[in-house]
Design a protein around this motif. Structure first.
Motif: not given
Length: 364
Positions: A29, A75-77, A79, A81
């Motif tokens: 991530q 990506d929506d998830d 960190p 964002r």
């Protein structure tokens, strides 16, 4: 604790802490955040000058399209964002100014902090590599220091009252005699013969005589001047070309062959036939004597050769190693070394160094 050990331990603790911080956020991530952050910052840097104010409209459009595509593709998830979205809001304007770019960079700060975790990990690992290199260098220094002190202890165990003159006097007598004999030989034989001797001596590995230069050998073998002695050739080489024409048939050839090789000819003396002091182990000295006997017999009379044989005979004496060890100790062990041995400081230093070596090896 030595500085090297302390630096190594500190570096390892830093790496452990950095790796733990990365793992708490999930490495994959963080790497995704880093990639997105890099792209966003590159876009801000690339277009700030051209997309602001009344600049290039096409640049303005391209920037907004690329920045929007970058943020919307995350990506929506991912960190932080929301930091990217806030940066997009900052530059989603009909007209951009430098303050809008500054606002976008400020909005990305939370993502920058996450990226900083990976940067810290890289820096920590680089510091650890350097600390390990320093520790290895220190370990080599310790090994050298231990060897030096062990050598002192070994020398201190020698019988310093042994009659080393039984070795020193015959070797010194031969060394003096062979240099004098070679000096006479050098003034008596032709350059041609002297270089033939040097060529032969160069094949003996324990005699430090260099092979004569090929151009010099060719000159003395093919010109009448080669029948002169080396001192005479060197004297002629100092003459002016006009004066030299009265003595040799080709002044230029002599100048080229001899004057340019003066250093070699000057160093061609009896010192290469001498024996070292203090001498090496019996077998080594015996071999050096045996190599020199046929060479010395060519440049000196039987009396000098007999001196060399006398030295060789000493290598079979049962007392040779005791005398040699004493000679080496007297040569290498100065007053300070003796005082350190007598005071016990060398033993203390050895103990400390060995302890540090063990600790450092364990740390590595």
């Amino acid at each position: 604790m030595s500085d090297a050990i302390e630096r190594l331990r500190t570096a390892r603790e830093r790496v452990e802490a950095a790796e733990a911080a990365v793992e708490r956020h999930a490495r994959d991530q963080l790497e995704a955040v880093e990639s997105a952050h890099r792209t966003a910052m590159e876009l801000l840097d690339r277009y700030e000058d051209t997309a602001t104010g009344t600049g290039d409209f096409q640049s303005f459009v391209t920037f907004q399209d690329e920045f929007t595509t970058t943020v919307e593709g995350l990506d929506d998830d991912l960190p932080r964002r929301d930091a990217f979205e806030e940066a997009l809001d900052a530059v989603d304007q009909r007209r951009l100014s430098e303050s809008d770019f500054a606002a976008a960079r400020a909005a990305l700060q939370p993502a920058s902090e996450l990226v900083g975790l990976l940067d810290e990990e890289r820096e920590a690992r680089a510091e650890l590599r350097e600390a390990e290199r320093e520790a290895k260098r220190r370990l080599q220094d310790i090994e050298d220091a231990i060897a030096e002190r062990e050598r002192l202890v070994e020398l201190g165990e020698a019988d310093l009252d042994a009659p080393v003159e039984r070795l020193r006097d015959p070797i010194a007598a031969f060394n003096e005699a062979v240099v004098a004999a070679f000096a006479d030989y050098r003034t008596e034989v032709s350059a041609r013969e002297l270089l033939e001797f040097a060529a032969s001596a160069a094949h003996y590995p324990l005699v430090d005589v260099q092979q004569p230069p090929a151009d010099l050998v060719e000159y003395v073998e093919s010109h009448e001047a080669g029948t002169e002695t080396v001192p005479r050739l060197l004297e002629l080489a100092d003459y002016s070309p006009s004066k030299l024409d009265h003595y040799v048939d080709d002044a230029t050839a002599l100048k080229r062959a001899v004057a340019t090789r003066q250093t070699y000819l000057d160093r061609l003396d009896g010192s290469s036939l001498q024996l070292d002091w203090p001498p090496g182990p019996a077998a080594a000295l015996r071999r050096r004597c045996e190599e020199r006997i046929p060479l010395v017999s060519r440049v000196a009379d039987e009396e000098v050769v007999a001196m060399l044989r006398t030295v060789r005979e000493l290598t079979w004496d049962d007392e040779y190693e005791r005398l040699r060890t004493a000679a080496v100790a007297l040569d290498e062990l100065d007053d300070e070394g003796r005082e350190r041995l007598a005071s016990g400081s060398v033993a203390d230093e050895l103990a400390d160094l060995r302890e540090e070596r063990e600790t450092l090896q364990a740390a590595l």
